[in-house]
Design an enzyme around this catalytic site. Structure first.
Site, PDB file in Angstrom:
ATOM      1  N   ARG A  53       0.906  -1.246   0.076  1.00 52.70           N
ATOM      2  CA  ARG A  53       0.079  -0.048  -0.002  1.00 52.70           C
ATOM      3  C   ARG A  53       0.984   1.334  -0.186  1.00 52.70           C
ATOM      4  NH1 ARG A  53      -2.657  -3.716   3.959  1.00 52.70           N
ATOM      5  NH2 ARG A  53      -4.662  -4.307   2.988  1.00 52.70           N
TER       6      ARG A  53
ATOM      7  N   ASP B 129     -12.189 -11.563   1.419  1.00 47.77           N
ATOM      8  CA  ASP B 129     -13.486 -10.886   2.074  1.00 47.77           C
ATOM      9  C   ASP B 129     -14.731 -11.061   1.353  1.00 47.77           C
ATOM     10  OD1 ASP B 129     -11.170 -10.249   3.775  1.00 47.77           O
ATOM     11  OD2 ASP B 129     -11.269  -8.013   3.119  1.00 47.77           O
TER      12      ASP B 129
ATOM     13  N   ARG C   6     -12.005  -9.082   7.317  1.00 45.33           N
ATOM     14  CA  ARG C   6     -12.234  -7.408   7.786  1.00 45.33           C
ATOM     15  C   ARG C   6     -13.883  -7.115   8.296  1.00 45.33           C
ATOM     16  NH1 ARG C   6      -8.039  -3.856   6.247  1.00 45.33           N
ATOM     17  NH2 ARG C   6      -7.427  -5.160   4.400  1.00 45.33           N
TER      18      ARG C   6
ATOM     19  N   GLU D 218     -13.971 -11.683  11.880  1.00 42.47           N
ATOM     20  CA  GLU D 218     -12.880 -10.776  12.685  1.00 42.47           C
ATOM     21  C   GLU D 218     -13.388  -9.554  12.922  1.00 42.47           C
ATOM     22  OE1 GLU D 218      -9.297  -9.596  10.885  1.00 42.47           O
ATOM     23  OE2 GLU D 218     -10.109  -9.636   8.764  1.00 42.47           O
TER      24      GLU D 218
ATOM     25  N   HIS E 205      -3.555 -15.050   9.077  1.00 43.90           N
ATOM     26  CA  HIS E 205      -3.191 -15.160   7.672  1.00 43.90           C
ATOM     27  C   HIS E 205      -3.115 -16.777   7.169  1.00 43.90           C
ATOM     28  CE1 HIS E 205      -2.023 -11.206   9.126  1.00 43.90           C
ATOM     29  NE2 HIS E 205      -2.332 -10.768   7.792  1.00 43.90           N
ATOM     30  N   ILE E 206      -3.238 -17.758   7.924  1.00 47.03           N
ATOM     31  CA  ILE E 206      -3.276 -18.940   7.389  1.00 47.03           C
ATOM     32  C   ILE E 206      -4.379 -18.993   6.048  1.00 47.03           C
ATOM     33  CG2 ILE E 206      -4.582 -21.245   7.725  1.00 47.03           C
ATOM     34  CD1 ILE E 206      -3.377 -21.253  10.512  1.00 47.03           C
TER      35      ILE E 206
HETATM   36  O1  F6P Z   1      -8.919  -7.545   3.058  1.00 43.78           O
HETATM   37  C1  F6P Z   1      -8.121  -8.971   2.884  1.00 43.78           C
HETATM   38  C2  F6P Z   1      -7.611  -9.244   4.305  1.00 43.78           C
HETATM   39  O2  F6P Z   1      -7.051 -10.490   4.275  1.00 43.78           O
HETATM   40  C3  F6P Z   1      -8.720  -8.878   5.659  1.00 43.78           C
HETATM   41  O3  F6P Z   1      -9.366 -10.495   5.582  1.00 43.78           O
HETATM   42  C4  F6P Z   1      -7.888  -8.894   6.706  1.00 43.78           C
HETATM   43  O4  F6P Z   1      -8.392  -8.253   7.678  1.00 43.78           O
HETATM   44  C5  F6P Z   1      -6.781  -8.017   6.159  1.00 43.78           C
HETATM   45  O5  F6P Z   1      -6.557  -8.083   4.717  1.00 43.78           O
HETATM   46  C6  F6P Z   1      -5.231  -8.593   6.593  1.00 43.78           C
HETATM   47  O6  F6P Z   1      -4.404  -7.446   5.974  1.00 43.78           O
HETATM   48  P1  F6P Z   1      -2.990  -7.375   6.434  1.00 43.78           P
HETATM   49  O7  F6P Z   1      -2.398  -8.649   5.915  1.00 43.78           O
HETATM   50  O8  F6P Z   1      -2.221  -6.006   5.736  1.00 43.78           O
HETATM   51  O9  F6P Z   1      -2.853  -7.604   7.964  1.00 43.78           O
END
Ligand code: F6P
Length: 324
Positions: A71, A127, A171, A222, A251-252
């Site tokens: 980003r 998401d 998210r 979440e 992140h799995i």
């Molecule tokens: O928007 C995709 C997503 O994987 C969400 O489900 C999660 O909240 C977020 O991105 C995680 O983002 P990052 O990997 O930047 O922590």
């Protein structure tokens, strides 16, 4: 014609397959393709390089994104950042852009379009919150990952007579939680889009427990309230005779080999994005509608959220069949 491909934002399985399809479709037209590394952050740095056909070998089954994502607040917040991005693309001779990612990434694509660069978006986010497409790339894999883990957790829960509270990603969207709960045969789901009274839910669990149900699995998005951790503590603090444990999948779900479904969706959307550029379309997203791929204006997508289908949420409740 030379097009650029960029992946940005949260990682979604199948992003690589989408990059591959986009580049292959460009080559099939006799076009050149370049990749932007590290998302919008890399774009501002000028991390742009040509991609050759042999680099696409083996990419279809790889999780993550080989291009990296990144980003950039400079791009998002400052006009100077957007102009810089366009300069970098012009210097590289880019005449069209394919942006692969979620809401924030597509918003960036709209900005490039508004400043004159033909740009097409490809929705990729676990998401499933992007309007204009029934499914985004990555959702199917993330859902399958969640369900495979939940199946294992259930084995432990049954053996130990426990309540397992499982937090899934998403998210602010409850799609992944609701669908994982349906596919996983779970007892309850808590999502941001609908209210859950923790005491009411606990009463249902307790009633079922008294009737002999040996274990519970509760799937929590979440972004929900109560959070998974709060609901787990709530069960334990109530001292109802069974223990609650928390598992956070995290992140799995955003990594791993994409399912065949996600690879095919990525192939169709990536190739359709190139078709759109060839037709002179810009400021558009390609999305899945029934069996077809359709074009949707990015203006209608950016800043909007695909709502969770109330019927899907209701179905998760019906299938949980608490308190029996
Ligand atoms: O928007 C995709 C997503 O994987 C969400 O489900 C999660 O909240 C977020 O991105 C995680 O983002 P990052 O990997 O930047 O922590």
């Amino acid at each position: 014609m030379k097009i650029a491909v960029l992946t940005s934002g949260g990682v979604a399985p199948g992003m690589n397959a989408a990059v591959r399809a986009t580049a292959q479709a460009a080559f099939a037209r006799g076009w050149e393709a370049v990749v932007v590394e590290n998302g919008y952050h890399g774009l501002l740095n000028g991390d742009i390089r040509p991609v050759k056909r042999h680099e696409l070998w083996g990419l279809v089954q790889q999780g993550g994104t080989a291009l990296g994502t990144g980003r950039s607040s400079e791009f998002e917040e400052e006009e100077r950042g957007k102009e810089k991005a366009l300069d970098r693309l012009r210097e590289a001779g880019v005449g069209g852009m394919v942006v692969i990612g979620g809401g924030g990434s597509l918003a960036g694509g709209l900005e490039l379009h508004k400043r004159g660069l033909p740009t097409v978006g490809v929705p990729a986010t676990i998401d499933n919150d992007i309007p204009g497409t029934e499914l985004s790339i990555g959702v199917d894999t993330a859902m399958n990952t969640a369900v495979a883990v939940i199946d294992r957790i259930k084995d432990t829960a049954t053996a130990q007579r426990r309540a397992m509270v499982v937090e899934v990603l998403g998210r602010d969207s409850g799609y992944l939680a609701a669908t994982s709960a349906i596919a996983g045969g779970d007892d309850a789901t808590i999502v941001p889009e609908f209210d859950t009274d923790p005491q009411e839910l606990l009463d249902l669990l307790n009633e079922s427990y008294e009737k002999g149900k040996p274990r519970f699995t509760v799937v929590v998005a979440e972004g929900a309230s109560p959070t998974a951790s709060e609901f787990c503590d709530f069960i334990n603090d109530a001292g109802g005779g069974y223990q609650a444990d928390l598992t956070t999948l995290g992140h799995i779900q955003s990594g791993g080999t994409p399912t065949a479904f996600d690879r095919i969706l990525a192939a169709r959307l990536g190739a359709s994005a190139v078709d759109a550029l060839a037709d002179g379309a810009s400021g558009t997203m390609v999305g899945l509608s029934g069996d077809s791929i359709e074009r949707v204006p990015l203006e209608k997508v950016v800043g909007e959220k695909r709502p969770l289908d109330p019927d899907l949420y209701r179905l998760a409740g019906i299938l949980s069949a608490l308190p029996d």
